[in-house]
Design a protein around this motif. Structure first.
Motif, PDB file in Angstrom:
ATOM      1  N   ALA A 135       0.821  -1.278   0.024  1.00 25.84           N
ATOM      2  CA  ALA A 135       0.008   0.100   0.049  1.00 25.84           C
ATOM      3  C   ALA A 135       1.129   1.322  -0.172  1.00 25.84           C
ATOM      4  CB  ALA A 135      -1.077   0.107   1.312  1.00 25.84           C
ATOM      5  N   LEU A 136       2.102   1.184   0.790  1.00 29.92           N
ATOM      6  CA  LEU A 136       2.887   2.389   0.679  1.00 29.92           C
ATOM      7  C   LEU A 136       3.428   2.747  -0.662  1.00 29.92           C
ATOM      8  CD1 LEU A 136       4.503   1.989   4.186  1.00 29.92           C
ATOM      9  CD2 LEU A 136       2.497   3.717   3.614  1.00 29.92           C
ATOM     10  N   VAL A 137       3.802   1.559  -1.096  1.00 28.13           N
ATOM     11  CA  VAL A 137       4.568   1.611  -2.377  1.00 28.13           C
ATOM     12  C   VAL A 137       3.503   2.322  -3.401  1.00 28.13           C
ATOM     13  CG1 VAL A 137       5.308   0.543  -4.401  1.00 28.13           C
ATOM     14  CG2 VAL A 137       5.981  -0.200  -2.192  1.00 28.13           C
ATOM     15  N   ILE A 138       2.069   1.940  -3.474  1.00 27.49           N
ATOM     16  CA  ILE A 138       1.209   2.715  -4.068  1.00 27.49           C
ATOM     17  C   ILE A 138       1.092   4.179  -3.915  1.00 27.49           C
ATOM     18  CG2 ILE A 138      -1.328   2.526  -4.992  1.00 27.49           C
ATOM     19  CD1 ILE A 138      -1.344  -0.582  -4.364  1.00 27.49           C
ATOM     20  N   GLY A 139       1.074   4.275  -2.735  1.00 26.52           N
ATOM     21  CA  GLY A 139       0.908   5.716  -2.513  1.00 26.52           C
ATOM     22  C   GLY A 139       2.285   6.682  -2.982  1.00 26.52           C
ATOM     23  N   VAL A 140       3.501   5.793  -2.930  1.00 23.31           N
ATOM     24  CA  VAL A 140       4.761   6.676  -3.562  1.00 23.31           C
ATOM     25  C   VAL A 140       4.485   6.727  -5.096  1.00 23.31           C
ATOM     26  CG1 VAL A 140       7.021   6.275  -3.758  1.00 23.31           C
ATOM     27  CG2 VAL A 140       6.061   5.757  -1.548  1.00 23.31           C
TER      28      VAL A 140
END
Length: 364
Positions: A135-140
């Motif tokens: 999820a954090l990678v998607i946000g980045v």
């Protein structure tokens, strides 16, 4: 030097010498009664009064099933995940950024968690960590596309959401991931544990709401975030790192949506490839309704929670009073349209006022 009548001691300044202006008196707060009336006005908490009207209507419409404590518990329990998803869009909206990938991020974290728990011996903790890292990678990625590459956030996050959905379909073949391990502790307790008739996701909702309230209302970053949303050009001239703030809001949005996906997978005991899709409309409806409450013209956490209660009461009430499957969607859509009209007018007025004041400050 001769004295004047106004200065009989002869110690005052002579004619022609500058005199100090008397200190400005501190602004007086309005009386408590007036502040209370302002806080309870329809303009400030109109959704609360609409919520009360809805409760009264359904109490007469379905007197045997609606006006009960169990119905109130159902409203909160069945809308806790919706509230988490709605709160996930508050930070980017406060900075005037749309994140339409939240529904797909929610679905992806759910299926990743379920797949890892079923297929490996990593355990629930490792599966959740992997899902949240995704999820954090998607946000980045969203931040890079929107902030660095300057792609409109509406189009950019819709495109990344489509890519995520393609990956979900490839990962799951379009079928839900189920297994006995998902019904066991400790994973099952994440979304199914309850106390006093309320499930633990209600507590998650309150914790996230408090955290967002503190950041937006009581920190410098929150004030800068609102300044970025109201007038990004003026905020940038004042030294506000608008690009960095927008980037971080997209990361935060994906993280909260990812949490919602894990909680939902625990609730239903499976990873559904379409889990997040139904939450997109209701989450934005709640966020925009919330922007008309408490802090009119500002997207805020407690206003969003009030909107969740309003929407949840309406949908649960319609489910108890009528069997029409289209009624809840009709109710949510109408509320969203009204909220967009009201919120758009207030935000537009605030933006115009901000832009009118900016030249005056520069001229001063």
């Amino acid at each position: 030097m001769s004295t004047t009548a106004a200065d009989p001691t002869g110690t005052g300044p002579s004619l022609g010498e500058p005199t100090e202006a008397p200190p400005a008196s501190p602004p007086t707060r309005p009386p408590l009664g007036r502040r209370a009336l302002t806080g309870l006005s329809f303009t400030n908490i109109g959704a609360v009064y609409v919520w009360i009207v809805i409760i009264v209507v359904f109490s007469f419409w379905a007197p045997d099933t609606f006006p009960t404590w169990q119905t109130f518990q159902q409203v909160l329990n069945s809308n806790a995940v919706t509230g988490l998803v709605a709160l996930s869009v508050v930070p980017p909206l406060a900075a005037r950024v749309f994140d339409l990938s939240i529904a797909y991020t929610m679905s992806l974290t759910g299926v990743i968690t379920a797949k890892v728990i079923i297929s490996t011996d990593i355990g629930a903790g490792g599966a959740i960590a992997l899902a949240m890292g995704t999820a954090l990678v998607i946000g980045v990625i969203n931040g890079i596309v929107v902030v660095t590459l300057r792609v409109d956030s509406f189009i950019a996050t819709l495109a990344t959401g489509s890519l995520i959905q393609a990956f979900i379909t490839m990962f799951t073949d379009g079928t839900s991931i189920t297994g006995v391990k998902l019904l066991r502790e400790p994973f099952a307790s994440i979304g199914q544990k309850s106390a006093g008739g309320f499930t633990i996701p209600v507590l998650y909702l309150l914790v996230v709401a408090v955290a967002l309230w503190f950041v937006l209302e009581h920190t410098a970053s929150g004030r800068r975030l609102y300044a970025t949303g109201f007038n990004s050009d003026a905020a940038r001239l004042q030294g506000v790192p608008t690009d960095r703030l927008r980037f971080l809001t997209l990361v935060a949005s994906s993280a909260i949506a990812g949490c919602a996906g894990v909680v939902f997978a625990s609730q239903i005991g499976s990873g559904s490839p379409e889990a997040g899709t139904p939450y997109l409309l209701s989450s934005y409806a709640a966020a925009f309704v919330g922007a008309t409450q408490l802090r009119a013209g500002r997207f805020n956490s407690w206003g969003t929670v009030i909107a969740i209660l309003l929407l949840g009461t309406g949908t649960v009430g319609l489910g108890l009073a009528t069997s029409a499957q289209w009624a809840p969607s009709l109710f949510t859509g109408l509320v969203l349209i009204v909220a967009l009209v009201v919120t758009g007018g207030r935000l537009g007025l605030r933006t115009r006022l901000t832009r009118r004041r900016a030249p005056r400050k520069e001229a001063a």
